[in-house]
Design a protein around this motif. Structure first.
Motif, mmCIF file in Angstrom:
data_model
loop_
_atom_site.group_PDB
_atom_site.id
_atom_site.type_symbol
_atom_site.label_atom_id
_atom_site.label_comp_id
_atom_site.label_asym_id
_atom_site.label_seq_id
_atom_site.Cartn_x
_atom_site.Cartn_y
_atom_site.Cartn_z
ATOM 1 N N GLN A 181 0.834 -1.200 0.000
ATOM 2 C CA GLN A 181 0.000 0.000 0.000
ATOM 3 C C GLN A 181 0.869 1.250 0.000
ATOM 4 O O GLN A 181 0.584 2.203 -0.715
ATOM 5 C CB GLN A 181 -0.930 0.006 1.210
ATOM 6 N N ALA A 182 1.920 1.260 0.783
ATOM 7 C CA ALA A 182 2.813 2.418 0.838
ATOM 8 C C ALA A 182 3.472 2.646 -0.513
ATOM 9 O O ALA A 182 3.601 3.782 -0.964
ATOM 10 C CB ALA A 182 3.865 2.233 1.926
ATOM 11 N N GLU A 183 3.890 1.555 -1.174
ATOM 12 C CA GLU A 183 4.527 1.685 -2.477
ATOM 13 C C GLU A 183 3.557 2.268 -3.494
ATOM 14 O O GLU A 183 3.945 3.039 -4.361
ATOM 15 C CB GLU A 183 5.050 0.333 -2.951
ATOM 16 N N SER A 184 2.274 1.885 -3.407
ATOM 17 C CA SER A 184 1.310 2.389 -4.373
ATOM 18 C C SER A 184 0.986 3.863 -4.109
ATOM 19 O O SER A 184 0.545 4.564 -4.997
ATOM 20 C CB SER A 184 0.039 1.543 -4.368
ATOM 21 N N LEU A 185 1.209 4.352 -2.889
ATOM 22 C CA LEU A 185 0.975 5.759 -2.579
ATOM 23 C C LEU A 185 2.086 6.641 -3.140
ATOM 24 O O LEU A 185 1.869 7.802 -3.443
ATOM 25 C CB LEU A 185 0.885 5.969 -1.064
ATOM 26 N N TYR A 186 3.295 6.097 -3.268
ATOM 27 C CA TYR A 186 4.419 6.860 -3.793
ATOM 28 C C TYR A 186 4.446 6.725 -5.296
ATOM 29 O O TYR A 186 4.634 5.640 -5.826
ATOM 30 C CB TYR A 186 5.737 6.363 -3.191
ATOM 31 N N SER A 187 4.223 7.819 -5.974
ATOM 32 C CA SER A 187 4.284 7.782 -7.429
ATOM 33 C C SER A 187 4.869 9.099 -7.936
ATOM 34 O O SER A 187 4.166 10.105 -8.036
ATOM 35 C CB SER A 187 2.906 7.526 -8.037
ATOM 36 N N PRO A 188 6.177 9.089 -8.231
ATOM 37 C CA PRO A 188 6.817 10.299 -8.748
ATOM 38 C C PRO A 188 6.143 10.764 -10.040
ATOM 39 O O PRO A 188 5.641 9.952 -10.816
ATOM 40 C CB PRO A 188 8.255 9.862 -9.018
ATOM 41 N N ILE A 189 6.161 12.041 -10.266
ATOM 42 C CA ILE A 189 5.539 12.633 -11.445
ATOM 43 C C ILE A 189 6.467 12.411 -12.643
ATOM 44 O O ILE A 189 7.642 12.780 -12.596
ATOM 45 C CB ILE A 189 5.314 14.137 -11.217
ATOM 46 N N PRO A 190 5.966 11.795 -13.716
ATOM 47 C CA PRO A 190 6.823 11.543 -14.885
ATOM 48 C C PRO A 190 7.188 12.840 -15.619
ATOM 49 O O PRO A 190 6.338 13.698 -15.833
ATOM 50 C CB PRO A 190 5.973 10.656 -15.786
ATOM 51 N N LEU A 191 8.455 12.957 -15.973
ATOM 52 C CA LEU A 191 8.920 14.034 -16.848
ATOM 53 C C LEU A 191 9.226 13.391 -18.192
ATOM 54 O O LEU A 191 10.066 12.513 -18.276
ATOM 55 C CB LEU A 191 10.193 14.682 -16.312
ATOM 56 N N THR A 192 8.556 13.826 -19.218
ATOM 57 C CA THR A 192 8.805 13.260 -20.542
ATOM 58 C C THR A 192 9.676 14.237 -21.312
ATOM 59 O O THR A 192 10.738 14.591 -20.862
ATOM 60 C CB THR A 192 7.465 12.976 -21.251
ATOM 61 N N SER A 193 9.216 14.686 -22.437
ATOM 62 C CA SER A 193 10.028 15.610 -23.226
ATOM 63 C C SER A 193 9.882 17.053 -22.747
ATOM 64 O O SER A 193 10.573 17.930 -23.227
ATOM 65 C CB SER A 193 9.633 15.497 -24.703
ATOM 66 N N ILE A 194 8.964 17.294 -21.815
ATOM 67 C CA ILE A 194 8.786 18.639 -21.284
ATOM 68 C C ILE A 194 10.040 19.006 -20.495
ATOM 69 O O ILE A 194 10.492 18.267 -19.633
ATOM 70 C CB ILE A 194 7.558 18.704 -20.356
ATOM 71 N N ASN A 195 10.615 20.162 -20.779
ATOM 72 C CA ASN A 195 11.832 20.513 -20.059
ATOM 73 C C ASN A 195 11.622 21.630 -19.039
ATOM 74 O O ASN A 195 12.562 22.041 -18.379
ATOM 75 C CB ASN A 195 12.954 20.881 -21.027
ATOM 76 N N GLU A 196 10.383 22.134 -18.894
ATOM 77 C CA GLU A 196 10.112 23.140 -17.875
ATOM 78 C C GLU A 196 8.759 22.862 -17.247
ATOM 79 O O GLU A 196 7.763 22.660 -17.944
ATOM 80 C CB GLU A 196 10.130 24.540 -18.472
ATOM 81 N N VAL A 197 8.741 22.859 -15.926
ATOM 82 C CA VAL A 197 7.522 22.582 -15.177
ATOM 83 C C VAL A 197 7.306 23.686 -14.158
ATOM 84 O O VAL A 197 8.230 24.032 -13.417
ATOM 85 C CB VAL A 197 7.634 21.224 -14.431
ATOM 86 N N SER A 198 6.115 24.244 -14.138
ATOM 87 C CA SER A 198 5.713 25.168 -13.078
ATOM 88 C C SER A 198 4.821 24.380 -12.141
ATOM 89 O O SER A 198 3.841 23.773 -12.579
ATOM 90 C CB SER A 198 4.935 26.354 -13.650
ATOM 91 N N ASP A 199 5.162 24.364 -10.850
ATOM 92 C CA ASP A 199 4.437 23.520 -9.908
ATOM 93 C C ASP A 199 4.456 24.189 -8.536
ATOM 94 O O ASP A 199 5.012 25.273 -8.370
ATOM 95 C CB ASP A 199 5.082 22.128 -9.853
ATOM 96 N N THR A 200 3.856 23.523 -7.568
ATOM 97 C CA THR A 200 3.803 24.039 -6.204
ATOM 98 C C THR A 200 4.179 22.945 -5.226
ATOM 99 O O THR A 200 3.649 21.835 -5.292
ATOM 100 C CB THR A 200 2.392 24.565 -5.874
ATOM 101 N N LEU A 201 5.090 23.249 -4.342
ATOM 102 C CA LEU A 201 5.477 22.368 -3.244
ATOM 103 C C LEU A 201 4.555 22.702 -2.074
ATOM 104 O O LEU A 201 4.381 23.868 -1.737
ATOM 105 C CB LEU A 201 6.938 22.628 -2.880
ATOM 106 N N SER A 202 3.942 21.658 -1.474
ATOM 107 C CA SER A 202 2.987 21.914 -0.395
ATOM 108 C C SER A 202 3.159 20.910 0.735
ATOM 109 O O SER A 202 3.924 19.948 0.627
ATOM 110 C CB SER A 202 1.558 21.842 -0.936
#
Length: 150
Positions: free
Chosen positions: A30-51
């Motif tokens: 269950q813990a492993e299924s909760l951890y899912s890093p966000i995939p970075l594909t060919s996009i080289n810039e991401v605007s996001d929010t750390l919370s």
């Protein structure tokens, strides 16, 4: 202790240990299924929010993970920019080993700039995190594969 009571004790112990290990495995899965890093594909810039919904670092801050496929020989530049928190960028191999990290950029700001040469093809984690208790907020993550000029 009679043979019968020793047998009952052994069965109880076996049942208890089995339940513990199977229960532990279920929790681990269950813990492993909760951890899912966000995939970075060919996009080289991401605007996001750390919370505070992201991964707690244990130092009062939080971290957000992105997964990327890299090839041996790739030269990577990772630029992490935030006006909201003291940014740290970490490059982790698939087994969780730190490959490279940077706290403050060369311009003296609290932004981060990391350069790394990849020595083994595979999946890597780019971790965006706040230093200590500097918290959360908006950020821009720029990931570039540097190519040598011919």
């Amino acid at each position: 202790m009679t043979k019968f009571s020793a047998y009952r004790w052994s069965i109880s112990l076996l049942f208890g240990l089995s339940s513990y290990f199977f229960g532990f495995k279920t929790l681990s899965t269950q813990a492993e299924s909760l951890y899912s890093p966000i995939p970075l594909t060919s996009i080289n810039e991401v605007s996001d929010t750390l919370s505070d919904k992201d991964i707690p670092t244990g130092e009062g801050g939080f971290a957000r993970d992105y997964i990327v496929n890299l090839k041996e020989g790739d030269q990577l530049a990772v630029d992490l920019i935030s006006d909201d928190f003291d940014a740290i960028v970490v490059l982790l191999s698939a087994d969780g080993t730190t490959v490279a990290e940077n706290d403050d950029g060369p311009d003296g700001s609290t932004n981060s700039l990391l350069f790394s040469r990849i020595t083994e093809s595979g999946k890597y984690i780019i971790r965006v995190q706040a230093f200590g208790e500097t918290g959360s907020g908006k950020f821009i993550l720029k990931v570039s594969r540097l190519r040598p000029t011919n």
